[in-house]
Scaffold this motif. Structure first.
Motif, PDB file in Angstrom:
ATOM      1  N   ASP A  19       0.976  -1.348  -0.060  1.00 19.15           N
ATOM      2  CA  ASP A  19      -0.040  -0.044  -0.020  1.00 19.15           C
ATOM      3  C   ASP A  19       0.905   1.178   0.071  1.00 19.15           C
ATOM      4  OD1 ASP A  19      -2.751  -1.295   0.336  1.00 19.15           O
ATOM      5  OD2 ASP A  19      -1.835  -1.832   2.263  1.00 19.15           O
ATOM      6  N   GLN A  20       0.643   2.153  -0.966  1.00 16.23           N
ATOM      7  CA  GLN A  20       1.335   3.514  -0.976  1.00 16.23           C
ATOM      8  C   GLN A  20       0.658   4.315   0.062  1.00 16.23           C
ATOM      9  OE1 GLN A  20       1.481   5.263  -4.845  1.00 16.23           O
ATOM     10  NE2 GLN A  20       3.433   6.204  -4.322  1.00 16.23           N
ATOM     11  N   ILE A  21       1.266   4.925   0.951  1.00 13.04           N
ATOM     12  CA  ILE A  21       0.735   5.711   2.015  1.00 13.04           C
ATOM     13  C   ILE A  21       1.253   7.286   1.705  1.00 13.04           C
ATOM     14  CG2 ILE A  21       0.652   4.003   3.681  1.00 13.04           C
ATOM     15  CD1 ILE A  21       3.138   4.979   5.177  1.00 13.04           C
ATOM     16  N   GLU A  22       2.212   7.402   1.016  1.00  9.47           N
ATOM     17  CA  GLU A  22       2.572   8.830   0.619  1.00  9.47           C
ATOM     18  C   GLU A  22       3.263   8.737  -1.014  1.00  9.47           C
ATOM     19  OE1 GLU A  22       4.952  11.118   3.361  1.00  9.47           O
ATOM     20  OE2 GLU A  22       3.585  10.700   4.866  1.00  9.47           O
ATOM     21  N   PHE A  23       3.955   9.834  -1.251  1.00  4.88           N
ATOM     22  CA  PHE A  23       4.624   9.672  -2.680  1.00  4.88           C
ATOM     23  C   PHE A  23       5.500   8.568  -2.635  1.00  4.88           C
ATOM     24  CE2 PHE A  23       7.894  11.022  -5.416  1.00  4.88           C
ATOM     25  CZ  PHE A  23       7.038  11.040  -6.785  1.00  4.88           C
ATOM     26  N   ASP A  24       6.436   8.686  -1.572  1.00  3.15           N
ATOM     27  CA  ASP A  24       7.627   7.452  -1.725  1.00  3.15           C
ATOM     28  C   ASP A  24       7.708   6.699  -0.718  1.00  3.15           C
ATOM     29  OD1 ASP A  24       8.300   9.691  -0.220  1.00  3.15           O
ATOM     30  OD2 ASP A  24      10.297  10.105  -1.118  1.00  3.15           O
ATOM     31  N   SER A  25       6.451   6.519  -0.043  1.00  5.62           N
ATOM     32  CA  SER A  25       6.391   5.552   1.169  1.00  5.62           C
ATOM     33  C   SER A  25       5.512   4.592   1.071  1.00  5.62           C
ATOM     34  CB  SER A  25       5.994   6.174   2.291  1.00  5.62           C
ATOM     35  OG  SER A  25       6.997   7.490   2.619  1.00  5.62           O
ATOM     36  N   TRP A  26       6.088   3.032   1.164  1.00  6.35           N
ATOM     37  CA  TRP A  26       5.220   2.061   1.090  1.00  6.35           C
ATOM     38  C   TRP A  26       5.185   1.206   2.318  1.00  6.35           C
ATOM     39  CZ3 TRP A  26       2.790   1.046  -3.721  1.00  6.35           C
ATOM     40  CH2 TRP A  26       2.916   1.725  -4.761  1.00  6.35           C
ATOM     41  N   VAL A  27       4.034   0.359   2.563  1.00  4.08           N
ATOM     42  CA  VAL A  27       4.156  -0.488   3.723  1.00  4.08           C
ATOM     43  C   VAL A  27       3.411  -1.677   2.949  1.00  4.08           C
ATOM     44  CG1 VAL A  27       3.900   1.170   5.453  1.00  4.08           C
ATOM     45  CG2 VAL A  27       1.741   0.327   4.299  1.00  4.08           C
ATOM     46  N   ALA A  28       3.431  -2.949   3.724  1.00  2.00           N
ATOM     47  CA  ALA A  28       2.866  -4.165   3.054  1.00  2.00           C
ATOM     48  C   ALA A  28       2.177  -4.897   4.373  1.00  2.00           C
ATOM     49  CB  ALA A  28       4.061  -4.922   2.383  1.00  2.00           C
ATOM     50  N   SER A  29       1.292  -5.785   4.039  1.00  2.00           N
ATOM     51  CA  SER A  29       0.773  -6.800   4.938  1.00  2.00           C
ATOM     52  C   SER A  29       0.488  -7.980   4.327  1.00  2.00           C
ATOM     53  CB  SER A  29      -0.494  -6.077   5.573  1.00  2.00           C
ATOM     54  OG  SER A  29      -1.584  -5.856   4.364  1.00  2.00           O
ATOM     55  N   ILE A  30       0.494  -9.174   5.195  1.00  2.76           N
ATOM     56  CA  ILE A  30       0.162 -10.440   4.877  1.00  2.76           C
ATOM     57  C   ILE A  30      -1.096 -10.817   5.599  1.00  2.76           C
ATOM     58  CG2 ILE A  30       0.674 -12.925   4.663  1.00  2.76           C
ATOM     59  CD1 ILE A  30       3.450 -11.721   3.792  1.00  2.76           C
ATOM     60  N   ASP A  31      -2.084 -11.614   5.221  1.00  3.19           N
ATOM     61  CA  ASP A  31      -3.215 -12.105   5.998  1.00  3.19           C
ATOM     62  C   ASP A  31      -3.076 -13.644   5.946  1.00  3.19           C
ATOM     63  OD1 ASP A  31      -4.517  -9.611   6.254  1.00  3.19           O
ATOM     64  OD2 ASP A  31      -5.313  -9.888   4.217  1.00  3.19           O
ATOM     65  N   CYS A  32      -3.552 -14.357   7.149  1.00  5.10           N
ATOM     66  CA  CYS A  32      -3.607 -15.714   7.066  1.00  5.10           C
ATOM     67  C   CYS A  32      -5.067 -16.055   6.404  1.00  5.10           C
ATOM     68  CB  CYS A  32      -3.525 -16.353   8.454  1.00  5.10           C
ATOM     69  SG  CYS A  32      -3.721 -18.036   8.548  1.00  5.10           S
ATOM     70  N   THR A  33      -5.153 -17.097   5.763  1.00  3.41           N
ATOM     71  CA  THR A  33      -6.474 -17.597   5.212  1.00  3.41           C
ATOM     72  C   THR A  33      -6.931 -18.573   5.970  1.00  3.41           C
ATOM     73  OG1 THR A  33      -5.329 -19.831   3.878  1.00  3.41           O
ATOM     74  CG2 THR A  33      -5.575 -17.386   2.753  1.00  3.41           C
ATOM     75  N   GLY A  34      -6.314 -19.038   7.238  1.00  2.00           N
ATOM     76  CA  GLY A  34      -7.063 -19.915   7.913  1.00  2.00           C
ATOM     77  C   GLY A  34      -7.491 -19.078   9.201  1.00  2.00           C
ATOM     78  N   CYS A  35      -6.850 -18.349   9.901  1.00  2.00           N
ATOM     79  CA  CYS A  35      -7.145 -17.611  11.120  1.00  2.00           C
ATOM     80  C   CYS A  35      -7.497 -16.159  11.146  1.00  2.00           C
ATOM     81  CB  CYS A  35      -6.401 -18.014  12.163  1.00  2.00           C
ATOM     82  SG  CYS A  35      -4.805 -17.210  12.140  1.00  2.00           S
ATOM     83  N   ASP A  36      -7.278 -15.533   9.779  1.00  2.00           N
ATOM     84  CA  ASP A  36      -7.502 -14.167   9.640  1.00  2.00           C
ATOM     85  C   ASP A  36      -6.582 -13.219  10.082  1.00  2.00           C
ATOM     86  OD1 ASP A  36      -9.391 -14.781   7.588  1.00  2.00           O
ATOM     87  OD2 ASP A  36     -11.013 -15.022   9.102  1.00  2.00           O
ATOM     88  N   ILE A  37      -5.527 -13.587  10.855  1.00  2.00           N
ATOM     89  CA  ILE A  37      -4.449 -12.691  11.545  1.00  2.00           C
ATOM     90  C   ILE A  37      -3.855 -11.742  10.341  1.00  2.00           C
ATOM     91  CG2 ILE A  37      -4.066 -14.005  13.510  1.00  2.00           C
ATOM     92  CD1 ILE A  37      -1.145 -14.230  12.118  1.00  2.00           C
ATOM     93  N   THR A  38      -3.437 -10.785  10.574  1.00  2.00           N
ATOM     94  CA  THR A  38      -2.684  -9.800   9.482  1.00  2.00           C
ATOM     95  C   THR A  38      -1.422  -9.359  10.225  1.00  2.00           C
ATOM     96  OG1 THR A  38      -4.793  -9.316   8.573  1.00  2.00           O
ATOM     97  CG2 THR A  38      -2.913  -7.877   8.228  1.00  2.00           C
ATOM     98  N   ILE A  39      -0.431  -9.553   9.376  1.00  2.00           N
ATOM     99  CA  ILE A  39       0.737  -8.921   9.625  1.00  2.00           C
ATOM    100  C   ILE A  39       0.977  -7.652   9.046  1.00  2.00           C
ATOM    101  CG2 ILE A  39       3.381  -9.077  10.104  1.00  2.00           C
ATOM    102  CD1 ILE A  39       2.694 -12.071  10.656  1.00  2.00           C
ATOM    103  N   THR A  40       1.332  -6.368   9.481  1.00  2.00           N
ATOM    104  CA  THR A  40       1.485  -5.211   8.834  1.00  2.00           C
ATOM    105  C   THR A  40       2.801  -4.585   9.295  1.00  2.00           C
ATOM    106  OG1 THR A  40      -1.047  -5.078   8.760  1.00  2.00           O
ATOM    107  CG2 THR A  40       0.369  -3.178   8.228  1.00  2.00           C
TER     108      THR A  40
END
Length: 63
Positions: A19-40
């Motif tokens: 996900d782009q949060i500013e012009f030159d700044s990016w973050v990312a995340s991953i979801d589990c398909t089993g328990c729906d946790i998200t790491i960001t």
């Protein structure tokens, strides 16, 4: 990068999302398909590729 199973439930991880949060700044995340946790990411990097690489390493690290 190959993603390990979820550390909490053993489920399959979804594809890393960036996900782009500013012009030159990016973050990312991953979801589990089993328990729906998200790491960001709690910090930004300067490219979507780097964000996906960093979140993949974080996902595969020990909790």
């Amino acid at each position: 990068m190959k993603l390990d199973p979820c550390k909490f439930c053993g489920g399959a991880p979804g594809d890393p999302r960036d996900d782009q949060i500013e012009f030159d700044s990016w973050v990312a995340s991953i979801d589990c398909t089993g328990c729906d946790i998200t790491i960001t990411m709690q910090y930004s990097v300067d490219s979507p590729l780097l964000a996906r690489e960093r979140i993949s390493k974080l996902w595969n690290s020990k909790p």
